[in-house]
Design an enzyme around this catalytic site. Structure first.
Site, PDB file in Angstrom:
ATOM      1  N   LYS A 279     -29.185 -59.637 -58.325  1.00  0.00           N
ATOM      2  CA  LYS A 279     -28.905 -58.434 -57.542  1.00  0.00           C
ATOM      3  C   LYS A 279     -27.481 -58.481 -57.002  1.00  0.00           C
ATOM      4  O   LYS A 279     -26.819 -59.525 -57.034  1.00  0.00           O
ATOM      5  CB  LYS A 279     -29.904 -58.300 -56.402  1.00  0.00           C
ATOM      6  CG  LYS A 279     -29.861 -59.446 -55.397  1.00  0.00           C
ATOM      7  CD  LYS A 279     -30.891 -59.250 -54.294  1.00  0.00           C
ATOM      8  CE  LYS A 279     -30.827 -60.398 -53.286  1.00  0.00           C
ATOM      9  NZ  LYS A 279     -31.744 -60.199 -52.148  1.00  0.00           N
ATOM     10  N   TYR A 508       2.417 -57.254 -40.701  1.00  0.00           N
ATOM     11  CA  TYR A 508       2.075 -56.203 -39.744  1.00  0.00           C
ATOM     12  C   TYR A 508       1.737 -56.803 -38.378  1.00  0.00           C
ATOM     13  O   TYR A 508       1.084 -57.833 -38.275  1.00  0.00           O
ATOM     14  CB  TYR A 508       0.852 -55.417 -40.234  1.00  0.00           C
ATOM     15  CG  TYR A 508       1.120 -54.489 -41.390  1.00  0.00           C
ATOM     16  CD1 TYR A 508       2.020 -53.431 -41.270  1.00  0.00           C
ATOM     17  CD2 TYR A 508       0.450 -54.652 -42.596  1.00  0.00           C
ATOM     18  CE1 TYR A 508       2.252 -52.568 -42.322  1.00  0.00           C
ATOM     19  CE2 TYR A 508       0.669 -53.792 -43.662  1.00  0.00           C
ATOM     20  CZ  TYR A 508       1.574 -52.743 -43.521  1.00  0.00           C
ATOM     21  OH  TYR A 508       1.796 -51.887 -44.559  1.00  0.00           O
TER      22      TYR A 508
END
Length: 613
Positions: A279, A508
């Site tokens: 999955k 940043y």
């Protein structure tokens, strides 16, 4: 190719057995992979003898399965000679790639860049060894038999681990265009120097018309150079590269994956079945390729996914193993039934939904899997629901119970062992009541019981019942201290390297301020790729040039900065984010999370590269 022709080519090298008139389409060197071939009668098995094994002992079993043609004796030399014969008949362009790092990346990128214009024959996964190369080149035999709609282009890798090997591979590949990627320190112990290693690798190109080597060893630039050699203009090259390539890749070692399955399978009784969880895109590794490897291994009885779409994708990819849908949506019930998928039933309403959908299609005995809530309290029936279940199941022939199962909440932690045993006891009581009540549901069928997950297989082996479910253990994680194989490695490359002066800031928000001059590298991986922002500002490390280097500045969406001071780092160098040197568990611990989250967070835009050793 007729076996009679093959006998003429390799008959003086090895012994070839089989009827002259049979058509050979498949070559086989590992008897376990016969499951991948639907036409055993067209298969030629090379019985390779090694220090630890002899392929000849598998011949009787292969005969029973329909294989008629066998090569014994010097099988590797015979295999190589046959591949060289096939290559000599091919008149198209062949690209040969060698180097230490980047071969598979360049090959797969070239495939993506060129597939619209060419019929491409390429090395499957990373088949680049003395056996892998001839198996790859054999694929040209199909091209030699019939004319393709588009021009045919072959792309093959060649890897060596010691001197003298490339001379054997050169006539097999005989590249028209040679490509050399970054040459690093792999297998240094077998070479006097990097110069000798390079000279050995260059022997692949003695007959090449053109040799391509980007001085910066950036894979993108290498691909662009190959496209120029094939006559593409700069505008088209730039357009395709912009849309197709990303320097960050997740490498998936399918040999290691299967080896890990063998370890867990070895803990179980021969009759105990095994389900593998694929999955969530096989925990990020890629559900189709992982499922194909598991199916081909012959070690797995069931697969399990979360939702119907995942199961449908596997069916379209040719997966024939039974597939359990763990979280079946009501709206997807028709898809589940149409694709021979098997839903988990966990509530009164979910059972009614499956029965109604099956009856509407006129189906009988659709396999379902009954979930018991033994203490995790997520989904499932309680013991008091069993009488209702039995009444409903006996009243409808549309479904049959294939298995009854439950989930362990803390089987990986010793502090919860008493609770785990309590769960197992509760589940066993529920399962036995259900099984006894359904002992005549469908003649010849039995209800499978399963509760153990990866940790349960290792720590509660006595409670393996009829089947176990293997999930995170596939990827090399043991809960009993076993040394399993790493399967997934997230890797990227250095884009640029520069010196940043003391007092300057990185990234940043200017959160990293340098106290002294430092050498900073930029790598093309960011939080959009699954590299967590919590690794920012010395919170994480990567592996390059043989050492750990800290992340500096904030992790950006597409890029991150790394302090490589004291290394000889340069653009194009490989960088490991997690893998052999940067264990996934260590990254998870730093973030206060679990390995599942790290794996499943790797973005779909990160290309998956699959290989067998």
């Amino acid at each position: 190719m007729k076996l009679s022709e093959i006998k003429q080519v390799i008959g003086s090298i090895a012994q070839v057995e089989g009827p002259d008139d049979i058509e050979i389409r498949y070559l086989l060197t590992d008897s376990r992979e016969l499951v991948q071939h639907t036409k055993a009668g067209q298969t030629l098995f090379f019985a390779i003898k090694t220090a630890k094994n002899d392929g000849a002992k598998y011949i009787p079993d292969l005969r029973e399965k329909g294989v008629q043609a066998f090569v014994t004796g010097d099988s590797i030399a015979a295999l190589q000679a046959l591949a060289a014969h096939v290559r000599a008949q091919f008149k198209g362009t062949v690209i040969g790639i060698t180097g230490s790092n980047g071969k598979t990346v360049v090959k797969e990128w070239l495939y993506q860049l060129l597939k619209d214009d060419y019929t491409i024959i390429r090395s499957p996964k990373s088949y680049n060894s003395q056996i892998g190369v001839p198996l790859s080149v054999w694929e040209l035999s199909a091209v030699n038999r019939q004319k393709a709609e588009k021009p045919v282009l072959a792309i093959f890798e060649a890897g060596i681990s010691q001197p003298g090997e490339m001379e054997k591979l050169e006539p097999i590949i005989r590249p028209t265009i040679g490509v050399i990627t970054y040459i690093g320190h792999e297998h240094d112990e077998n070479f006097v120097s990097l110069e000798q290693k390079r000279a050995e690798k260059m022997k692949l190109f003695v007959h090449s018309e053109q040799i391509i080597e980007d001085p910066t060893h950036q894979n993108v630039r290498t691909c662009a150079a190959v496209m120029r050699a094939l006559g593409y203009d700069e505008e088209l090259i730039a357009s395709r590269i912009l849309h197709q390539t990303h320097e960050t890749v997740l490498k998936v070692n399918l040999s290691a994956l299967v080896e890990n399955v063998r370890y867990f399978r070895g803990l179980l009784k021969p009759e105990t079945k095994l389900t593998c969880m694929v999955k969530a895109f096989a925990y990020g590794a890629g559900s189709v390729e992982v499922s194909k490897a598991l199916q081909a291994s012959g070690l797995v009885d069931y697969l399990a996914v979360a939702v119907a779409d995942e199961g449908v994708e596997l069916r379209k990819a040719g997966i024939t193993l039974p597939i359990i849908i763990m979280d079946p949506e009501v709206a997807a019930m028709d898809l589940i039934l149409e694709n021979n998928l098997e839903p988990n039933v966990y509530s009164h309403q979910s059972l009614k939904t499956v029965i109604a959908a099956a009856e509407a299609k006129g189906l009988e005995h659709v396999p379902i899997h009954i979930k018991i809530d033994s203490g995790m309290h997520r989904l499932g029936f309680y013991k008091e629901d069993i009488p209702w279940l039995l009444e409903k199941l006996k009243a409808h022939k549309a479904v049959r119970v294939a298995s009854v199962f439950s989930h362990l909440a803390g089987s990986d932690e010793a502090q919860f062992d008493d609770f785990t045993l309590q769960q197992i006891k509760y589940f066993d009581e529920c399962a036995e009541e259900l099984k006894n009540g359904l002992n005549d549901q469908v003649p010849g069928t039995t209800v499978i019981k399963h509760i153990c997950n990866s940790a349960g297989i290792e720590r509660f082996t006595d409670y393996q019942f009829d089947m176990c479910r293997l999930g995170i253990g596939l990827y090399g994680f043991s809960f009993a201290g076993a040394k399993l194989r790493n399967v997934c490695s997230l890797e990227t490359t250095i884009l640029s390297v520069k010196t940043v002066k003391a007092g300057e800031t990185i990234g940043y928000g200017r959160h990293t301020k340098l106290e002294e001059d430092r050498t900073i590298a930029v790598i093309p991986i960011g939080y959009a790729d699954g590299f967590d922002r919590r690794f920012s500002n010395y919170g994480g490390e990567v592996w390059l040039r043989g050492k750990r280097c800290p992340v500096v500045g904030n992790v950006c969406m597409d890029q991150s900065m790394v302090d490589v001071t004291g290394t000889d780092a340069r653009p194009g160098d490989p960088v490991e984010v997690f893998g052999e040197h940067m264990p996934l568990q260590e990254l998870a611990d730093k973030l206060g999370t679990i390995t599942y989250e790290i794996l499943t967070s790797v973005s779909r835009r990160v290309q998956r590269l699959y290989f067998y050793e």
